[in-house]
Design an enzyme around this catalytic site. Structure first.
Site, PDB file in Angstrom:
ATOM      1  N   ASN A   1      31.749  43.168  34.640  1.00 58.30           N
ATOM      2  CA  ASN A   1      32.571  43.189  35.852  1.00 58.30           C
ATOM      3  C   ASN A   1      33.887  43.920  35.584  1.00 58.30           C
ATOM      4  OD1 ASN A   1      34.602  41.431  37.904  1.00 58.30           O
ATOM      5  ND2 ASN A   1      32.601  41.971  38.715  1.00 58.30           N
TER       6      ASN A   1
ATOM      7  N   GLY B   1      35.363  38.414  37.059  1.00 57.17           N
ATOM      8  CA  GLY B   1      36.150  39.294  36.216  1.00 57.17           C
ATOM      9  C   GLY B   1      37.172  40.102  36.979  1.00 57.17           C
TER      10      GLY B   1
ATOM     11  N   ARG C   1      37.128  43.036  38.429  1.00 61.11           N
ATOM     12  CA  ARG C   1      36.720  43.584  39.729  1.00 61.11           C
ATOM     13  C   ARG C   1      36.691  42.493  40.782  1.00 61.11           C
ATOM     14  NH1 ARG C   1      32.673  44.956  43.450  1.00 61.11           N
ATOM     15  NH2 ARG C   1      32.875  47.104  44.193  1.00 61.11           N
ATOM     16  N   CYS C   2      36.179  41.311  40.415  1.00 63.32           N
ATOM     17  CA  CYS C   2      36.141  40.194  41.360  1.00 63.32           C
ATOM     18  C   CYS C   2      37.534  39.816  41.850  1.00 63.32           C
ATOM     19  CB  CYS C   2      35.504  38.967  40.702  1.00 63.32           C
ATOM     20  SG  CYS C   2      33.747  39.117  40.335  1.00 63.32           S
ATOM     21  N   MET C   3      38.536  39.966  40.983  1.00 63.26           N
ATOM     22  CA  MET C   3      39.889  39.510  41.303  1.00 63.26           C
ATOM     23  C   MET C   3      40.717  40.539  42.061  1.00 63.26           C
ATOM     24  SD  MET C   3      41.147  37.340  37.979  1.00 63.26           S
ATOM     25  CE  MET C   3      41.282  38.781  36.918  1.00 63.26           C
TER      26      MET C   3
END
Length: 414
Positions: free
Chosen positions: A357, A400, A402-404
């Site tokens: 990620n 990760g 990218r998720c955040m």
């Protein structure tokens, strides 16, 4: 002149790897301190992060993005700016209570009074954090039936917290100059999208953005399943949390209205928690380089969706991921960088802590969690510039870099 000042919608995002210029984050707040072991599954967590350290790690992440040249804006601040007009604030409170299923007259009356005594900043913070029963007074006077109803069970919250908010990638996605507002797979997360609804309805910078999908749809679509591979091609995961009907609706709208996007690639991925979104097994790090989980390297099914005579045409393709990407992105070569390298043990461990990620901040330059040292070393060996951020607490939420992050503005890739 900054890019954002030249945009009519405040958004410009046509790739996964263009130089990041503006990004929205959510700094973890009191919502994490309302996680309890008994209710972790209900709130989609496997563990309880320590807030103080999680905030310090998140601050380091935000500073890393600033150091790379990106303007960082926060979800909390955007919502606060959106509700400056009293009537908009009242509308948000009413819809928030509706979606928290606060229907009892006395409970709703007391919560409305409770919120009315707060300034906008505290109101937004409280909505995100949830409301403990112990915070509320007012049932001591009135009807005995109201009091007994309020105390009728041991559940400690009147309104659940939203601990997943720091994964800003999921409630909505910026695509081109527009936005996709999502219906989330779970009730727990669906309330998060209410903030996006108000930002893109009322905020002066973003209210004119076209909508590719709406949170009122009947099937789920989540941002972690949407990857913008080029100004013409979008990848969407058919996953644990994104359904086929949603992709049909999304594809028809984007392909019919967008001036650039011409093709949707729907990737059929395993329907498990560890593979919950496409971006947990596959991200783009350069024009011709991608991180992948080894389990999707062999045969994968992709459905190619294109607009033909006003209707979406679908054809199925099977084969190696490398060949599929080369064909649809018109690449001479394609490098797939395996999470955990060739070790099934390292791959499983680093997949669990989001080694795949990655967040690209420019072509060939990424932000990653420092704990995934095997994958990070392999990225560097493939010529990728790697910026690591601490994550001992952030990674407990199973998401990760990218998720955040939710990019608002990226430069076009030349």
């Amino acid at each position: 002149m900054p890019i954002a000042t030249r945009l009519k919608t405040g958004l410009h995002n046509t790739s996964e790897i263009g130089r990041l210029r503006k990004v929205m984050l959510h700094r973890p707040g009191r919502e994490l301190e309302n996680l309890m072991p008994e209710y972790l599954e209900r709130l989609l967590f496997d563990d309880i992060p320590y807030l103080k350290v999680a905030q310090a790690e998140h601050d380091a992440f935000a500073q890393c993005l600033r150091d790379s040249g990106a303007e960082v804006v926060y979800l909390h601040d955007l919502v606060e700016e959106t509700i400056e007009e009293p009537e908009v604030r009242r509308e948000l409170v009413e819809q928030f209570l509706d979606e928290a299923e606060i229907g009892k007259h006395r409970v709703r009356e007391i919560l409305t009074d409770y919120f009315s005594g707060m300034d906008n900043s505290r109101l937004v913070d409280t909505m995100m954090a949830g409301v403990r029963k112990s915070e509320i007074r007012g049932f001591e006077t009135g009807k005995l039936s109201d009091y007994l109803s309020f105390r009728s069970d041991d559940y400690p919250f009147l309104i659940d917290p939203m601990p997943n908010l720091y994964f800003t990638r999921d409630p909505f996605a910026t695509i081109g100059t527009g936005v996709s507002l999502h219906r989330m797979h779970t009730v727990t997360r669906n309330r998060e999208t209410l903030f996006g609804k108000f930002i893109f309805k009322y905020h002066p910078l973003y209210k004119d953005a076209p909508k590719w999908y709406d949170r009122g749809e009947s099937s789920s679509l989540e941002g972690g399943d949407i990857l913008i591979l080029s100004p013409q091609v979008i990848a969407v995961g058919i996953s644990q949390r994104t359904e086929e009907d949603s992709i049909d609706k999304f594809a028809h709208t984007v392909l019919s209205i967008s001036e650039t996007f011409r093709k949707i690639l729907a990737f059929n991925i395993p329907k498990t928690r560890s593979f919950m979104h496409l971006d947990t097994v596959f991200t783009m790090v350069d024009r011709d380089k991608f991180t992948v989980h080894p389990n999707i390297l062999h045969e994968i099914t992709v459905f190619v969706m294109e607009l033909v005579d006003g209707r979406v045409s679908i054809r199925e393709e099977q084969g190696r991921l490398e060949d599929i990407l080369k064909r649809h992105l018109e690449l001479d070569a394609c490098t797939l960088i395996k999470c955990g390298s060739d070790s099934p043990i390292d791959a499983a461990r680093e997949q669990w802590s989001d080694g795949s990620n990655t967040l690209a901040i420019a072509p060939g330059e990424v932000v990653v969690y420092e704990r995934n040292y095997v994958t990070n070393r392999i990225l560097e060996e493939h010529g990728i510039t790697v910026h690591t951020v601490p994550c001992s607490e952030l990674s407990r939420g199973r998401g990760g870099p990218r998720c955040m992050s939710m990019p608002f503005v990226r430069e076009d890739v030349q």
